[in-house]
Design an enzyme around this catalytic site. Sequence first.
Site, PDB file in Angstrom:
ATOM      1  N   ARG A  55     132.045  50.868-115.474  1.00 17.53           N
ATOM      2  CA  ARG A  55     130.916  50.889-114.526  1.00 17.53           C
ATOM      3  C   ARG A  55     131.249  49.894-113.446  1.00 17.53           C
ATOM      4  O   ARG A  55     131.428  48.694-113.724  1.00 17.53           O
ATOM      5  CB  ARG A  55     129.596  50.535-115.210  1.00 17.53           C
ATOM      6  CG  ARG A  55     128.478  50.305-114.207  1.00 17.53           C
ATOM      7  CD  ARG A  55     127.109  50.217-114.823  1.00 17.53           C
ATOM      8  NE  ARG A  55     126.612  51.538-115.186  1.00 17.53           N
ATOM      9  CZ  ARG A  55     125.340  51.835-115.390  1.00 17.53           C
ATOM     10  NH1 ARG A  55     124.411  50.902-115.271  1.00 17.53           N
ATOM     11  NH2 ARG A  55     124.962  53.060-115.711  1.00 17.53           N
ATOM     12  N   GLN A 100     125.589  60.729-116.650  1.00 19.21           N
ATOM     13  CA  GLN A 100     124.138  60.899-116.590  1.00 19.21           C
ATOM     14  C   GLN A 100     123.789  62.376-116.427  1.00 19.21           C
ATOM     15  O   GLN A 100     122.864  62.891-117.060  1.00 19.21           O
ATOM     16  CB  GLN A 100     123.571  60.099-115.405  1.00 19.21           C
ATOM     17  CG  GLN A 100     122.087  60.275-115.194  1.00 19.21           C
ATOM     18  CD  GLN A 100     121.268  59.646-116.310  1.00 19.21           C
ATOM     19  OE1 GLN A 100     121.458  58.487-116.626  1.00 19.21           O
ATOM     20  NE2 GLN A 100     120.370  60.407-116.898  1.00 19.21           N
ATOM     21  N   ASP A 142     114.997  58.926-108.441  1.00 16.47           N
ATOM     22  CA  ASP A 142     115.695  57.736-108.945  1.00 16.47           C
ATOM     23  C   ASP A 142     115.183  56.557-108.117  1.00 16.47           C
ATOM     24  O   ASP A 142     114.478  56.743-107.118  1.00 16.47           O
ATOM     25  CB  ASP A 142     117.219  57.929-108.789  1.00 16.47           C
ATOM     26  CG  ASP A 142     118.038  56.795-109.382  1.00 16.47           C
ATOM     27  OD1 ASP A 142     117.493  56.003-110.198  1.00 16.47           O
ATOM     28  OD2 ASP A 142     119.239  56.679-109.034  1.00 16.47           O
ATOM     29  N   CYS A 172     116.658  59.143-114.309  1.00 16.20           N
ATOM     30  CA  CYS A 172     117.741  58.580-115.135  1.00 16.20           C
ATOM     31  C   CYS A 172     117.352  57.244-115.757  1.00 16.20           C
ATOM     32  O   CYS A 172     117.956  56.822-116.741  1.00 16.20           O
ATOM     33  CB  CYS A 172     119.013  58.453-114.312  1.00 16.20           C
ATOM     34  SG  CYS A 172     118.914  57.249-112.979  1.00 16.20           S
ATOM     35  N   ARG A 183     121.630  60.884-123.494  1.00 15.68           N
ATOM     36  CA  ARG A 183     122.844  60.177-123.067  1.00 15.68           C
ATOM     37  C   ARG A 183     123.812  60.057-124.252  1.00 15.68           C
ATOM     38  O   ARG A 183     125.032  60.205-124.077  1.00 15.68           O
ATOM     39  CB  ARG A 183     122.509  58.780-122.513  1.00 15.68           C
ATOM     40  CG  ARG A 183     121.750  58.770-121.185  1.00 15.68           C
ATOM     41  CD  ARG A 183     122.567  59.344-120.032  1.00 15.68           C
ATOM     42  NE  ARG A 183     123.825  58.642-119.823  1.00 15.68           N
ATOM     43  CZ  ARG A 183     123.962  57.506-119.117  1.00 15.68           C
ATOM     44  NH1 ARG A 183     122.908  56.956-118.534  1.00 15.68           N
ATOM     45  NH2 ARG A 183     125.153  56.940-118.959  1.00 15.68           N
TER      46      ARG A 183
HETATM   47  N1   CP Z   1     120.601  55.692-116.426  1.00 13.25           N
HETATM   48  C1   CP Z   1     121.476  54.708-116.639  1.00 13.25           C
HETATM   49  O1   CP Z   1     122.673  54.824-116.394  1.00 13.25           O
HETATM   50  O2   CP Z   1     120.926  53.581-117.183  1.00 13.25           O
HETATM   51  P1   CP Z   1     121.616  52.160-117.360  1.00 13.25           P
HETATM   52  O3   CP Z   1     121.810  51.580-115.990  1.00 13.25           O
HETATM   53  O4   CP Z   1     120.658  51.377-118.182  1.00 13.25           O
HETATM   54  O5   CP Z   1     122.948  52.346-118.041  1.00 13.25           O
HETATM   55  N1  NVA Z   2     121.130  54.843-108.559  1.00 13.78           N
HETATM   56  C1  NVA Z   2     121.001  53.836-109.590  1.00 13.78           C
HETATM   57  C2  NVA Z   2     121.237  54.430-110.931  1.00 13.78           C
HETATM   58  C3  NVA Z   2     121.044  53.480-112.078  1.00 13.78           C
HETATM   59  C4  NVA Z   2     121.341  54.117-113.405  1.00 13.78           C
HETATM   60  C5  NVA Z   2     121.971  52.699-109.321  1.00 13.78           C
HETATM   61  O1  NVA Z   2     123.132  52.974-108.941  1.00 13.78           O
HETATM   62  O2  NVA Z   2     121.584  51.545-109.471  1.00 13.78           O
END
Ligand code: CP
Ligand code: NVA
Length: 318
Positions: free
Chosen positions: A117, A147, A235, A274, A302
């Site tokens: 991530r 997701q 979102d 999400c 998930r």
């Molecule tokens: N939806 C999602 O990816 O949640 P997190 O940021 O908690 O991993």
């Molecule tokens: N669009 C959001 C999604 C979080 C799961 C972000 O990137 O923070």
Amino acid sequence: MNTHSEYRLESRHFLDLGDAGTDAIAAMIADALDRKAARADWPKGKVDKDAPLAGRVLALVFEKNSTRTRVSFDIAMRQLGGTVLILEAGSSQLGRGESIADTARVLSRMVDAIMLRTDNHAKIEEMARHASVPVINGLTDRSHPCQIVADLLTVIEHGKPLPGLEFAWFGDGNNVLHSILEAAGLMKFNVRIATPKGYEPDSEFIALSREGGATITMTNDADEAANCADVIVTDTWISMGQEDADAKRTAMESFQVNANLMAKAKPGSVFLHCLPAHIGEEVSEEVFEGPQSVVFDEAENRIHAQKSVLLWSFGLLG
Ligand code: CP
Ligand code: NVA
């Protein structure tokens, strides 16, 4: 002589949904449904009967916060018979500037797969270039494909086959929307996008979706996008790493998913998010807690989706 060849699996990177393609995504969803049904009521840490990833280790590398992605990949690996380790950028040498290329090569000698991530999609591409094990996108600034596998699974579970469905997106044209658009082209559903001017998604994803045959409509009128939609999705207005600007919140105000908006959609429509959610901003409490909201099924899914992504990445599916 290589005495370990019996253990060798394929190594497929999952940076975006297109890396897998239509047939593999369909196979992922089918396998997720089967595995989920086969372990209904089991303790969450019990290993699936076939333990397909026994002995495998997944590194979860985080340069941004996470709850669902972190926990779902951990539980997914346990259910498949494998294990995980978690590497936070702030407490590893990544946070002190060690290169992605070196990190990829070191982790490839120590673990069987890497989930990353990160704040910059170029970093995951760099990781994939240098890793000799599968690299999985656990969210970048550009996309969030894991997701969307869970989202598609959730929609199907709620009795909505994908081809021809009308998704309607409200608010910011962000990473989650980009992956929905990619999915639309691959899985043949349509997306209406309602954003304020200046917050549209990248045109690259619109083009990709349309090339796949999806009908994509863009509007600045939320009611127009909601009209007779099957799936309502939103979102956060401010994604991780973005400047928390009052101007952006003000621009987004008329794109909140609330009861008035839901009333425009089909009566049997579902609401997706999400998570994490910001109640009173992108969604009202009434909708979030209401009967059409399937956000906690989506969150649970998930796990089931991540299992399919992992199996595909090792060449065991699709
Ligand atoms: N939806 C999602 O990816 O949640 P997190 O940021 O908690 O991993
Ligand atoms: N669009 C959001 C999604 C979080 C799961 C972000 O990137 O923070």
